[in-house]
Motif scaffolding. Structure first.
Motif, mmCIF file in Angstrom:
data_model
loop_
_atom_site.group_PDB
_atom_site.id
_atom_site.type_symbol
_atom_site.label_atom_id
_atom_site.label_comp_id
_atom_site.label_asym_id
_atom_site.label_seq_id
_atom_site.Cartn_x
_atom_site.Cartn_y
_atom_site.Cartn_z
ATOM 1 N N GLU A 193 0.678 -1.187 -0.140
ATOM 2 C CA GLU A 193 0.014 0.040 -0.022
ATOM 3 C C GLU A 193 0.675 1.303 -0.172
ATOM 4 O O GLU A 193 0.313 2.320 -0.634
ATOM 5 N N MET A 194 1.899 1.288 0.721
ATOM 6 C CA MET A 194 2.793 2.333 0.745
ATOM 7 C C MET A 194 4.138 2.089 0.592
ATOM 8 O O MET A 194 4.595 1.149 1.079
ATOM 9 N N ILE A 195 4.726 3.387 0.083
ATOM 10 C CA ILE A 195 6.495 3.054 0.037
ATOM 11 C C ILE A 195 6.968 4.271 1.015
ATOM 12 O O ILE A 195 6.529 5.427 1.008
ATOM 13 N N ASP A 196 7.818 4.108 2.055
ATOM 14 C CA ASP A 196 8.181 4.929 2.969
ATOM 15 C C ASP A 196 9.272 5.698 2.284
ATOM 16 O O ASP A 196 10.009 5.448 1.592
ATOM 17 N N CYS A 197 9.023 7.226 2.272
ATOM 18 C CA CYS A 197 10.047 8.007 1.606
ATOM 19 C C CYS A 197 10.697 8.689 2.447
ATOM 20 O O CYS A 197 11.711 9.625 2.345
ATOM 21 N N GLN A 198 10.622 8.379 3.794
ATOM 22 C CA GLN A 198 11.543 9.024 5.062
ATOM 23 C C GLN A 198 11.109 10.571 5.252
ATOM 24 O O GLN A 198 10.770 11.039 6.126
ATOM 25 N N GLN A 199 11.807 11.250 4.157
ATOM 26 C CA GLN A 199 11.761 12.770 4.567
ATOM 27 C C GLN A 199 11.079 13.465 3.194
ATOM 28 O O GLN A 199 11.297 13.145 2.297
ATOM 29 N N GLU A 200 10.641 14.796 3.613
ATOM 30 C CA GLU A 200 9.665 15.369 2.632
ATOM 31 C C GLU A 200 10.722 16.134 1.533
ATOM 32 O O GLU A 200 11.559 16.977 2.001
ATOM 33 N N THR A 201 10.354 16.088 0.417
ATOM 34 C CA THR A 201 11.184 16.958 -0.456
ATOM 35 C C THR A 201 10.131 17.387 -1.744
ATOM 36 O O THR A 201 9.148 16.737 -1.777
ATOM 37 N N ALA A 202 10.229 18.309 -2.201
ATOM 38 C CA ALA A 202 9.374 19.014 -3.291
ATOM 39 C C ALA A 202 9.092 17.825 -4.516
ATOM 40 O O ALA A 202 7.931 17.665 -4.996
ATOM 41 N N HIS A 203 10.217 17.238 -4.824
ATOM 42 C CA HIS A 203 10.210 16.087 -5.852
ATOM 43 C C HIS A 203 9.215 15.155 -5.676
ATOM 44 O O HIS A 203 8.368 14.694 -6.657
ATOM 45 N N LEU A 204 9.506 14.648 -4.228
ATOM 46 C CA LEU A 204 8.385 13.531 -4.042
ATOM 47 C C LEU A 204 7.239 13.948 -3.746
ATOM 48 O O LEU A 204 6.089 13.328 -4.281
ATOM 49 N N SER A 205 6.873 15.210 -3.343
ATOM 50 C CA SER A 205 5.625 15.641 -3.411
ATOM 51 C C SER A 205 4.782 15.666 -4.637
ATOM 52 O O SER A 205 3.705 15.348 -4.718
ATOM 53 N N SER A 206 5.616 16.043 -5.540
ATOM 54 C CA SER A 206 5.098 16.134 -6.930
ATOM 55 C C SER A 206 4.578 15.002 -7.830
ATOM 56 O O SER A 206 3.778 14.946 -8.729
ATOM 57 N N LEU A 207 5.198 13.927 -7.090
ATOM 58 C CA LEU A 207 4.891 12.576 -7.393
ATOM 59 C C LEU A 207 3.854 11.835 -6.796
ATOM 60 O O LEU A 207 3.323 10.531 -6.901
ATOM 61 N N GLY A 208 3.224 12.858 -5.813
ATOM 62 C CA GLY A 208 2.216 12.163 -5.041
ATOM 63 C C GLY A 208 2.394 11.557 -3.524
ATOM 64 O O GLY A 208 1.511 10.946 -2.827
ATOM 65 N N ALA A 209 3.758 11.827 -3.054
ATOM 66 C CA ALA A 209 4.131 11.595 -1.754
ATOM 67 C C ALA A 209 3.483 12.760 -0.724
ATOM 68 O O ALA A 209 3.332 13.781 -1.107
ATOM 69 N N ALA A 210 3.091 12.311 0.553
ATOM 70 C CA ALA A 210 2.774 13.238 1.419
ATOM 71 C C ALA A 210 3.016 12.593 2.781
ATOM 72 O O ALA A 210 3.299 11.534 3.032
ATOM 73 N N PRO A 211 3.181 13.793 3.821
ATOM 74 C CA PRO A 211 3.507 13.329 5.146
ATOM 75 C C PRO A 211 2.244 12.842 5.763
ATOM 76 O O PRO A 211 1.307 13.009 5.483
ATOM 77 N N ILE A 212 2.380 11.744 6.679
ATOM 78 C CA ILE A 212 1.448 11.164 7.645
ATOM 79 C C ILE A 212 2.150 11.396 8.993
ATOM 80 O O ILE A 212 3.309 11.302 9.423
ATOM 81 N N ALA A 213 1.298 11.239 9.970
ATOM 82 C CA ALA A 213 1.876 11.314 11.436
ATOM 83 C C ALA A 213 2.496 9.826 11.798
ATOM 84 O O ALA A 213 2.343 8.841 11.062
#
Length: 245
Positions: A193-213
């Motif tokens: 269901e999910m891939i851990d991306c660890q830390q937020e970057t604009a590049h990852l956000s543009s591809l659909g990643a988002a922070p969760i608690a």
């Protein structure tokens, strides 16, 4: 960092579920060790902890809050990327190879220049530790090739049905996006269901990643670890990309 635990070779990690941010002045830092000891990396990932440090630093172990994740169903395959995928599929010189040369992909990630980080955290010690995980079938590489030459790719860690993205690189436009699109398609098809991306970057956000608690991430991790997807064969080729078309 007086409240941060210094780990010896056989010491257990503090569990971030019950021991969140032992030093509030360094949020997300869970523990420190002199080096990465045998077996330590595998134990860390199963607790939602990862190493991130530079040369000449001790090993810093993190469990940040919030946690950046990419839910595989939410991967943003923009029209421009779909066009690139179509061209990629039609080009007989281009291919995707999984776990073909793990060391080369990690070295390429380590030496890649990038805006949001300098890449120096992938030390020789890190390379050796993740290579050991690869030999245990818990770390994988996705290489994007043209005429047999590496033009992009990524490597990741997997336990149960949890995948942790580590680093990616491009030597051609969108080559790392091709690798990530392939990984997301494979994960989606295998109920990851999910891939851990660890830390937020604009590049990852543009591809659909988002922070969760962090608590939400750790709860999901404990469920995913109990699922049997670790036996799934990590073998696919560029045809997996048709998932997005």
């Amino acid at each position: 960092m007086s409240n941060i635990t210094w780990l010896g070779a056989h010491d257990p990690f503090p569990n971030p579920i019950s021991c969140q941010d032992p030093d509030p002045s360094v949020p997300g830092l869970i523990a420190v060790s002199e080096r990465i000891y045998p077996g330590q990396l595998a134990r860390a990932y199963q607790l939602g902890i990862f190493p991130w440090y530079s040369d000449n630093q001790p090993v810093l172990w993190w469990s940040p809050n919030p946690r950046m994740v990419l839910k595989t169903a939410n991967f943003k395959c923009h029209d421009s990327l779909k066009k690139t995928i179509r061209q990629f599929l039609q080009d007989s010189k281009k291919e995707i190879v999984v776990d073909g040369d793990f060391a080369s992909v990690v070295r390429s990630c380590a030496t890649a220049s990038r805006k949001d980080q300098d890449g120096t955290w992938i030390t020789h010690e890190i390379m050796d530790a993740y290579t050991q995980l690869h030999e245990q079938s818990h770390a994988h590489s996705i290489a994007v090739l043209e005429d047999g030459c590496l033009i992009g790719g990524l490597y990741c860690v997997a336990f149960g049905s949890m995948v942790f993205g580590e680093s990616m690189f491009s030597r051609q436009t969108d080559a790392s996006k091709i690798a990530l699109a392939a990984l997301c398609a494979w994960c989606h098809q295998h109920q990851v269901e999910m891939i851990d991306c660890q830390q937020e970057t604009a590049h990852l956000s543009s591809l659909g990643a988002a922070p969760i608690a962090r608590d939400e991430f750790l709860t999901h991790l404990q469920i995913a670890l109990k699922q049997s997807n670790m036996e799934i064969c990590w073998k696919f080729n560029k045809e997996i990309l048709r998932h997005w078309l």
